[in-house]
Structure formats: structure tokens, C-alpha cells
Design a protein around this motif. Structure first.
Motif, PDB file in Angstrom:
ATOM      1  N   GLU A   1       0.853  -1.183   0.000  1.00 55.77           N
ATOM      2  CA  GLU A   1       0.000   0.000   0.000  1.00 55.77           C
ATOM      3  C   GLU A   1       0.893   1.238   0.000  1.00 55.77           C
ATOM      4  OE1 GLU A   1      -3.171   0.435  -0.226  1.00 55.77           O
ATOM      5  OE2 GLU A   1      -3.926  -1.606  -0.005  1.00 55.77           O
ATOM      6  N   GLY A   2       0.388   2.333  -0.555  1.00 57.69           N
ATOM      7  CA  GLY A   2       1.117   3.586  -0.464  1.00 57.69           C
ATOM      8  C   GLY A   2       1.793   4.003  -1.747  1.00 57.69           C
ATOM      9  N   ARG A   3       2.764   4.910  -1.612  1.00 57.99           N
ATOM     10  CA  ARG A   3       3.399   5.555  -2.750  1.00 57.99           C
ATOM     11  C   ARG A   3       4.254   4.609  -3.583  1.00 57.99           C
ATOM     12  NH1 ARG A   3       6.448  10.042   0.481  1.00 57.99           N
ATOM     13  NH2 ARG A   3       7.622  10.155  -1.470  1.00 57.99           N
ATOM     14  N   GLY A   4       4.825   3.598  -2.955  1.00 53.56           N
ATOM     15  CA  GLY A   4       5.679   2.670  -3.683  1.00 53.56           C
ATOM     16  C   GLY A   4       5.724   1.318  -3.017  1.00 53.56           C
ATOM     17  N   PHE A   5       6.283   0.358  -3.716  1.00 55.67           N
ATOM     18  CA  PHE A   5       6.326  -1.018  -3.241  1.00 55.67           C
ATOM     19  C   PHE A   5       7.237  -1.163  -2.027  1.00 55.67           C
ATOM     20  CE2 PHE A   5       8.207  -5.321  -3.433  1.00 55.67           C
ATOM     21  CZ  PHE A   5       7.060  -6.098  -3.411  1.00 55.67           C
TER      22      PHE A   5
ATOM     23  N   VAL B   1       5.154 -22.318  -2.266  1.00 51.87           N
ATOM     24  CA  VAL B   1       4.265 -22.033  -3.395  1.00 51.87           C
ATOM     25  C   VAL B   1       4.809 -20.820  -4.149  1.00 51.87           C
ATOM     26  CG1 VAL B   1       2.237 -22.998  -2.243  1.00 51.87           C
ATOM     27  CG2 VAL B   1       2.754 -20.551  -2.021  1.00 51.87           C
ATOM     28  N   PRO B   2       4.403 -20.637  -5.396  1.00 46.94           N
ATOM     29  CA  PRO B   2       4.881 -19.481  -6.166  1.00 46.94           C
ATOM     30  C   PRO B   2       4.498 -18.155  -5.506  1.00 46.94           C
ATOM     31  CG  PRO B   2       3.893 -21.105  -7.624  1.00 46.94           C
ATOM     32  CD  PRO B   2       3.567 -21.538  -6.225  1.00 46.94           C
ATOM     33  N   VAL B   3       5.404 -17.182  -5.631  1.00 47.31           N
ATOM     34  CA  VAL B   3       5.170 -15.835  -5.109  1.00 47.31           C
ATOM     35  C   VAL B   3       5.126 -14.857  -6.282  1.00 47.31           C
ATOM     36  CG1 VAL B   3       6.043 -13.972  -3.652  1.00 47.31           C
ATOM     37  CG2 VAL B   3       6.329 -16.364  -2.933  1.00 47.31           C
ATOM     38  N   ILE B   4       4.014 -14.144  -6.393  1.00 45.08           N
ATOM     39  CA  ILE B   4       3.853 -13.125  -7.434  1.00 45.08           C
ATOM     40  C   ILE B   4       4.024 -11.760  -6.791  1.00 45.08           C
ATOM     41  CG2 ILE B   4       2.264 -12.105  -9.102  1.00 45.08           C
ATOM     42  CD1 ILE B   4       0.844 -14.871  -9.157  1.00 45.08           C
ATOM     43  N   ALA B   5       4.990 -10.989  -7.272  1.00 48.41           N
ATOM     44  CA  ALA B   5       5.196  -9.637  -6.759  1.00 48.41           C
ATOM     45  C   ALA B   5       4.393  -8.653  -7.595  1.00 48.41           C
ATOM     46  CB  ALA B   5       6.674  -9.277  -6.805  1.00 48.41           C
ATOM     47  N   ALA B   6       3.550  -7.885  -6.935  1.00 46.39           N
ATOM     48  CA  ALA B   6       2.761  -6.839  -7.599  1.00 46.39           C
ATOM     49  C   ALA B   6       3.388  -5.505  -7.224  1.00 46.39           C
ATOM     50  CB  ALA B   6       1.303  -6.901  -7.151  1.00 46.39           C
ATOM     51  N   VAL B   7       4.151  -4.934  -8.144  1.00 50.22           N
ATOM     52  CA  VAL B   7       5.010  -3.791  -7.827  1.00 50.22           C
ATOM     53  C   VAL B   7       4.410  -2.476  -8.302  1.00 50.22           C
ATOM     54  CG1 VAL B   7       7.316  -2.820  -8.067  1.00 50.22           C
ATOM     55  CG2 VAL B   7       7.011  -5.317  -8.040  1.00 50.22           C
ATOM     56  N   ASN B   8       4.223  -1.556  -7.381  1.00 55.94           N
ATOM     57  CA  ASN B   8       3.747  -0.208  -7.697  1.00 55.94           C
ATOM     58  C   ASN B   8       4.816   0.803  -7.337  1.00 55.94           C
ATOM     59  OD1 ASN B   8       2.975  -0.961  -4.856  1.00 55.94           O
ATOM     60  ND2 ASN B   8       2.518   1.230  -4.779  1.00 55.94           N
ATOM     61  N   GLY B   9       4.951   1.847  -8.141  1.00 48.15           N
ATOM     62  CA  GLY B   9       5.878   2.927  -7.822  1.00 48.15           C
ATOM     63  C   GLY B   9       7.316   2.465  -7.695  1.00 48.15           C
ATOM     64  N   PHE B  10       7.991   2.969  -6.673  1.00 45.96           N
ATOM     65  CA  PHE B  10       9.412   2.669  -6.509  1.00 45.96           C
ATOM     66  C   PHE B  10       9.629   1.303  -5.863  1.00 45.96           C
ATOM     67  CE2 PHE B  10       7.851   5.652  -3.284  1.00 45.96           C
ATOM     68  CZ  PHE B  10       7.951   4.876  -2.128  1.00 45.96           C
ATOM     69  N   CYS B  11      10.659   0.631  -6.344  1.00 44.20           N
ATOM     70  CA  CYS B  11      11.092  -0.644  -5.777  1.00 44.20           C
ATOM     71  C   CYS B  11      12.614  -0.593  -5.777  1.00 44.20           C
ATOM     72  CB  CYS B  11      10.582  -1.810  -6.623  1.00 44.20           C
ATOM     73  SG  CYS B  11      11.144  -3.425  -6.035  1.00 44.20           S
ATOM     74  N   VAL B  12      13.184  -0.211  -4.641  1.00 45.87           N
ATOM     75  CA  VAL B  12      14.626  -0.005  -4.586  1.00 45.87           C
ATOM     76  C   VAL B  12      15.234  -0.731  -3.385  1.00 45.87           C
ATOM     77  CG1 VAL B  12      14.539   2.210  -5.786  1.00 45.87           C
ATOM     78  CG2 VAL B  12      14.308   2.168  -3.305  1.00 45.87           C
ATOM     79  N   GLY B  13      16.538  -0.989  -3.472  1.00 42.51           N
ATOM     80  CA  GLY B  13      17.244  -1.625  -2.366  1.00 42.51           C
ATOM     81  C   GLY B  13      16.626  -2.960  -1.999  1.00 42.51           C
ATOM     82  N   GLY B  14      16.171  -3.057  -0.758  1.00 50.22           N
ATOM     83  CA  GLY B  14      15.568  -4.297  -0.283  1.00 50.22           C
ATOM     84  C   GLY B  14      14.351  -4.719  -1.065  1.00 50.22           C
TER      85      GLY B  14
END
Length: 251
Positions: free
Chosen positions: A54-58, A95-108
Motif C-alpha cells: 500500500e502507499g506511494r511505492g512497493f 508455493v509461487p510468489v507473485i510480486a505486484a510492484v507499484n511505484g518505486f522498488c529499490v534496495g531491499g
């Protein structure tokens, strides 16, 4: 801070990160992510996981201010161990993990996404490993799973970011959709997986990890060793202080 986990009737478990303002997780947050993924792995009713935010970025990586406002190396060690646990839990989730990425996704954030099995992103999403700017190393292991080797090195040395739309050509991002359609797009892929026999899918996940040419756990741990060296040399404190806008030792 809130890491929530909800198991839907169709076997899709949705794990959500929410830590305003930018989802830079403190030490406990990384352990909470790991716990949520470990819970999913052990729950036979869970057929697939969607990891979202939730929020401005992942995810904006570790909470640097927490590190700078603590004495000694407890926060550093905690962040390193917490990130290791969270990345490992994503990779080793049964089980498979699907990443739903919004906005910034940096570092960790790249550590989480790079270890996921499938990535769906919004059209405003971008990825980066700015660790060199803060006197740390890490997540090159995971960025290398998103882009080719020379691109990874360029992004790493320059601390540049790369848009999700550019990652589609490498096959590391499945699709890019408008932000308001991100959850639906991730759930659609998850539903396709959940419709399969979960016994087969769990076996497939273990098999694919078994033939992976890189041991991501050992590789990331190796990177972390250089972070400790830079901290002991005083380099990291200097750069983090400048980034966080704090004086050394300020509470």
C-alpha cells in the motif's frame, strides 16, 4: 507498521506491506515479511502468494533513520539478518510468489522482487539498487535475476533506476498495467496457478529452485560481508548521515 496476510477462499494468499511514508521497513518489518511467507509455505490451503504494498511505492529498502538513530551495530546487524530472512522466505516459499510492484522498488525491494517467481508491475513502477550511495552493498544477486549481467553492473555502479516497462523486454516483468489495474492483474495470474493441483505446483517450485544455477542465499550473504567491512571502516556512517540529513549519534 503493518504486514498483513489474508487467505482468500480460492487459495490465493495476499501479503501486504504498509509502512508509511515510503515502505522503508525497520528491522522488525523484514522479519514480519519473512514470517508471513513462512506461514504461507506451511499452510497447505495456500496455493499461491501475491506480495503487494500500500502507499506511494512497493518498497524503499531498509529504514536508514532507524539505523542512524541507534548506537552500536545492532540495527545494522538486525537489518542485514532481517533482509536475509525475508528474501530467503520469498525464494523458499513452498508455493509461487507473485510480486505486484507499484511505484518505486529499490534496495531491499529488489531483493524481494528478484526472489519472486513472477513480477507484475504498474506503469509507474521502477527498480534500482542505490546501495553504493549509502555505503552498503547488496541485492546485486537479485537485480541480476531481473536484468542481464552488464545492465546489472551499470545500474549497480551508477545507482540508476530502470522502468518496469524496460524490464518486459528481458522477460523479468510479465506485464505492465495501469496502477489501478495492478491488483487485478496479479490476482489473474495467481488464479491461473491456484487452479492447478497444488501438490504439483509445490513440487514444481521445489524442482525449479533445485535447478537454479545460482544459490541466491549464499550469494546475497557474500555481498553482505562487504557491507560489514564498509561499516567497520566508517564509510557507511558517513554516507548514511549525509543521506538521512542527521548528525552522527543524533537521537
Amino acid at each position: 507498521m503493518s504486514i498483513t496476510s489474508e487467505l482468500r477462499a480460492d487459495g490465493i494468499r495476499v501479503v501486504t506491506m504498509a509502512h508509511p511514508p515510503v515502505n522503508a521497513l525497520p528491522v522488525q518489518g523484514w522479519y514480519d515479511v519473512a514470517a508471513a511467507l513462512d506461514e504461507a509455505a506451511g499452510d497447505l490451503d495456500t496455493k499461491v502468494v501475491v506480495l503487494r504494498a500500500e502507499g506511494r511505492g512497493f518498497n524503499a529498502g531498509v529504514d536508514i533513520k532507524e539505523m542512524q538513530h541507534s548506537t552500536g551495530f545492532d540495527a545494522l546487524i538486525g537489518a542485514n539478518k532481517g533482509c536475509y530472512a525475508a528474501f530467503k522466505a520469498v525464494y523458499e516459499c513452498a508455493v509461487p510468489v507473485i510480486a505486484a510492484v507499484n511505484g518505486f522498488c529499490v534496495g531491499g525491494g529488489v531483493g524481494l522482487v528478484g526472489n519472486a517467481d513472477c513480477v507484475v508491475a504498474s506503469d509507474d513502477a521502477y527498480f534500482g539498487v542505490p546501495e553504493v550511495n549509502q555505503g552498503a552493498l547488496g541485492a546485486a544477486t537479485h537485480m541480476a535475476r531481473l536484468v542481464p549481467q552488464h545492465m546489472m553492473r551499470t545500474l549497480y555502479f551508477t545507482a540508476r533506476t530502470i522502468k518496469a516497462t524496460e524490464l518486459v523486454q528481458f522477460g523479468s516483468v510479465l506485464e505492465v498495467v495501469p496502477r489501478d489495474q495492478l491488483d487485478d492483474a496479479a490476482l489473474q495470474v495467481a488464479a491461473e496457478i491456484a487452479a492447478k493441483d497444488t501438490r504439483v505446483i509445490r513440487a514444481a517450485k521445489e524442482a525449479l529452485n533445485g535447478i537454479d544455477p545460482i544459490d541466491v542465499n549464499k550469494s546475497y550473504r557474500f555481498e553482505q560481508g562487504f557491507t560489514f567491512e564498509l561499516n567497520l571502516a566508517g564509510v557507511s556512517d558517513e554516507l548514511r548521515d549525509a543521506f538521512a540529513g542527521t548528525d552522527k549519534g543524533k537521537k
